[in-house]
Design an enzyme around this catalytic site. Structure first.
Site, PDB file in Angstrom:
ATOM      1  N   LYS A 198     -19.466 -17.574   1.060  1.00  0.00           N
ATOM      2  CA  LYS A 198     -20.925 -17.482   1.247  1.00  0.00           C
ATOM      3  C   LYS A 198     -21.654 -16.734   0.144  1.00  0.00           C
ATOM      4  O   LYS A 198     -21.171 -15.718  -0.356  1.00  0.00           O
ATOM      5  CB  LYS A 198     -21.207 -16.764   2.567  1.00  0.00           C
ATOM      6  CG  LYS A 198     -20.818 -17.590   3.763  1.00  0.00           C
ATOM      7  CD  LYS A 198     -21.107 -16.812   5.020  1.00  0.00           C
ATOM      8  CE  LYS A 198     -20.969 -17.698   6.244  1.00  0.00           C
ATOM      9  NZ  LYS A 198     -21.068 -16.912   7.471  1.00  0.00           N
TER      10      LYS A 198
ATOM     11  N   ARG B 228       0.814  -1.221   0.000  1.00  0.00           N
ATOM     12  CA  ARG B 228       0.000   0.000   0.000  1.00  0.00           C
ATOM     13  C   ARG B 228       0.846   1.270   0.000  1.00  0.00           C
ATOM     14  O   ARG B 228       0.423   2.294  -0.549  1.00  0.00           O
ATOM     15  CB  ARG B 228      -0.939  -0.004   1.208  1.00  0.00           C
ATOM     16  CG  ARG B 228      -2.065  -0.986   1.001  1.00  0.00           C
ATOM     17  CD  ARG B 228      -2.999  -1.038   2.165  1.00  0.00           C
ATOM     18  NE  ARG B 228      -4.272  -1.634   1.768  1.00  0.00           N
ATOM     19  CZ  ARG B 228      -5.207  -1.984   2.619  1.00  0.00           C
ATOM     20  NH1 ARG B 228      -5.035  -1.815   3.908  1.00  0.00           N
ATOM     21  NH2 ARG B 228      -6.332  -2.501   2.188  1.00  0.00           N
TER      22      ARG B 228
ATOM     23  N   GLY C 282     -13.074  -4.020   0.919  1.00  0.00           N
ATOM     24  CA  GLY C 282     -14.460  -3.572   1.066  1.00  0.00           C
ATOM     25  C   GLY C 282     -14.855  -2.570  -0.006  1.00  0.00           C
ATOM     26  O   GLY C 282     -15.962  -2.616  -0.539  1.00  0.00           O
TER      27      GLY C 282
ATOM     28  N   GLY D  57     -10.427  -8.809  -1.014  1.00  0.00           N
ATOM     29  CA  GLY D  57     -10.080  -9.747   0.054  1.00  0.00           C
ATOM     30  C   GLY D  57      -9.235 -10.940  -0.343  1.00  0.00           C
ATOM     31  O   GLY D  57      -8.103 -10.798  -0.792  1.00  0.00           O
TER      32      GLY D  57
HETATM   33  P1  AMP Z   1     -14.749 -14.801   0.899  1.00  0.00           P
HETATM   34  O1  AMP Z   1     -14.158 -13.969   2.000  1.00  0.00           O
HETATM   35  O2  AMP Z   1     -16.241 -14.849   0.907  1.00  0.00           O
HETATM   36  O3  AMP Z   1     -14.169 -14.463  -0.446  1.00  0.00           O
HETATM   37  O4  AMP Z   1     -14.352 -16.291   1.226  1.00  0.00           O
HETATM   38  C1  AMP Z   1     -13.033 -16.729   1.198  1.00  0.00           C
HETATM   39  C2  AMP Z   1     -12.954 -18.003   1.966  1.00  0.00           C
HETATM   40  O5  AMP Z   1     -13.768 -18.975   1.363  1.00  0.00           O
HETATM   41  C3  AMP Z   1     -11.561 -18.584   1.989  1.00  0.00           C
HETATM   42  O6  AMP Z   1     -11.052 -18.487   3.268  1.00  0.00           O
HETATM   43  C4  AMP Z   1     -11.780 -20.037   1.572  1.00  0.00           C
HETATM   44  O7  AMP Z   1     -11.101 -20.941   2.410  1.00  0.00           O
HETATM   45  C5  AMP Z   1     -13.264 -20.232   1.717  1.00  0.00           C
HETATM   46  N1  AMP Z   1     -13.786 -21.285   0.854  1.00  0.00           N
HETATM   47  C6  AMP Z   1     -13.625 -21.441  -0.460  1.00  0.00           C
HETATM   48  N2  AMP Z   1     -14.182 -22.581  -0.892  1.00  0.00           N
HETATM   49  C7  AMP Z   1     -14.705 -23.206   0.183  1.00  0.00           C
HETATM   50  C8  AMP Z   1     -15.392 -24.429   0.380  1.00  0.00           C
HETATM   51  N3  AMP Z   1     -15.652 -25.245  -0.642  1.00  0.00           N
HETATM   52  N4  AMP Z   1     -15.757 -24.747   1.628  1.00  0.00           N
HETATM   53  C9  AMP Z   1     -15.499 -23.913   2.646  1.00  0.00           C
HETATM   54  N5  AMP Z   1     -14.853 -22.738   2.525  1.00  0.00           N
HETATM   55  C10 AMP Z   1     -14.460 -22.378   1.316  1.00  0.00           C
END
Ligand code: AMP
Length: 395
Positions: free
Chosen positions: A197, A35, A376, A353
């Site tokens: 999610k 950064r 974010g 992220g």
């Molecule tokens: P996000 O912050 O929503 O982009 O989520 C990132 C996180 O999703 C990472 O830490 C991954 O380990 C997790 N992730 C990706 N695929 C899976 C999966 N199939 N099951 C559980 N966690 C997952």
């Protein structure tokens, strides 16, 4: 849109909001200076014009004044990266800051103490913003990482510079990159949304359906979609209350002629652990006691073909639990595909992220067109929101 190049900074004091919120180790050493390096072109332009820079930033989430969050810790890194000696002042407003700013000569840099030592910063306090504004002649916002916040130094302060405010090069680049994906990008446009999610990505998905030709859904989100369509997902993560929504998304995509690609096979594990037993299974036939933790080989192949036929690519979120070596392959292979497409002339933007972490960890940083510096802020941009820090300069 006013940018740095609209101003000549000769004999001017530029008050620059940067995002120097860098990670520090236990001994207060900077562990990732990305950064700081990202703000360099802006700072150099101002100095080369014959102006001076007053740099203001936050660091961490201090509660009042806490030495461990002092920007003094990063002073040496700023000096080394910019190649100019910098003056540090242990406050960001008040007598000491004002005197230091008044005494600043062309070619010099002044680094102010952590803005968040004052609650007024995050509260977006007008008086505090006005005090900051008295330090410089021209306000430059180059902090994309906080552009989604209506804080005193990121948005409110701009009111005190009605004619003399602009974006720094970094913020300009971030805005242009998002625009390339959301508005002006060459077709076919592809968005890849992975991560854990559906609920955290839903607004993005809804907004992006109007902008893209292809949408790859991967990672943990996959299973909400698969279960909603009647598949057996074993113990994979799933948001049952979002299944209805998943079906709606699929329907909307069809209406809008957006082609949705969801994994067809997965690496299933018998525990959420790198040492778990694994097997490759059809995504709709995951046995009980097993959970999908990465994209399977067939999926990787299909996604590769989709990526290579697209000219504009946005990537947010990993395809699997990439933090564990045995479930990183899908994410790495996707990175390879995007790198290959980029080499062949596609524009690729990675942001938000964990995908940035993955890109850095696996060395794709220089193989994609642009890696966003904002988590974010990037996500909110993709949701279609106008960020307060950007709006304040445009107004
Ligand atoms: P996000 O912050 O929503 O982009 O989520 C990132 C996180 O999703 C990472 O830490 C991954 O380990 C997790 N992730 C990706 N695929 C899976 C999966 N199939 N099951 C559980 N966690 C997952």
């Amino acid at each position: 849109m006013k940018t740095l190049n609209d101003f000549n900074f000769k004999d001017k004091k530029a008050l620059v909001r940067v995002d120097f919120n860098v990670p520090l180790d236990d001994e207060n050493n900077v562990t990732d200076d990305t950064r700081i390096a990202a703000a360099k072109p802006t700072i150099i332009k101002i100095l080369e014009d014959g102006g001076s820079c007053i740099l203001m930033s936050h660091l961490g989430r201090p509660k009042g004044v806490q030495e461990e969050f002092s920007l003094q810790h990063i002073l040496k890194d700023v000096e080394n990266l910019i190649g100019v000696e910098a003056i540090f002042v242990s406050d960001c407003v008040g007598e000491a800051a004002k005197t230091a700013a008044d005494n600043l000569e062309p070619g010099q840099i002044l680094l102010l103490e952590n803005l968040r030592f004052y609650n007024e910063e995050e509260a977006g306090d007008k008086d505090f913003a006005e005090k900051l504004s008295k330090l410089g002649d021209i306000y430059v916002n180059d902090a994309f990482g906080t552009a989604h916040r209506a804080h005193a130094s990121t948005a409110v302060i701009a009111d005190f510079f009605p004619e003399k405010k602009c974006f720094g090069y970094l913020l300009e680049q971030e805005i242009e990159s998002i625009k390339k994906v959301m508005e002006t990008g060459e077709k076919p446009v592809l968005a890849i949304l992975g991560g854990a999610k559906v609920s955290s990505k839903i607004t993005i998905i809804e907004n992006i359906l109007d902008k893209v030709d292809h949408l790859i859904i991967g990672g943990g989100m996959t299973f909400t979609f698969v279960k909603a369509q009647g598949g057996s997902i074993g113990d994979s993560i799933c948001e049952d209350d979002k299944m209805e929504l998943a079906l709606e998304i699929l329907k909307k995509a069809k209406e809008k002629n957006v082609k949705i690609h969801i994994p067809v096979d997965v690496v299933a594990a018998d525990a959420f652990s790198n040492d778990a037993n694994t097997q490759i299974v059809n995504v709709k036939e995951i046995p009980d006691g097993w959970q999908g933790l990465d994209a399977g080989p067939e999926t990787i192949k299909i996604f590769h073909e989709v990526v290579l036929q697209c000219k504009t690519i946005l990537w947010n979120g990993p395809l699997g639990v990439f933090e564990m070596e045995n479930f990183a392959k899908g994410t790495i292979e996707l990175g390879n595909s995007i790198a290959e497409a980029t080499k062949k002339g596609a524009f690729s933007l990675v942001g938000g992220g964990d995908s940035v972490a993955a890109v850095k960890q696996f060395g794709f940083e220089d193989k994609v067109s642009y890696v966003s510096t904002g988590g974010g802020a990037m996500l909110e941009s993709l949701e279609g929101k106008t960020l307060p820090g950007i709006a304040a300069i445009l107004e």
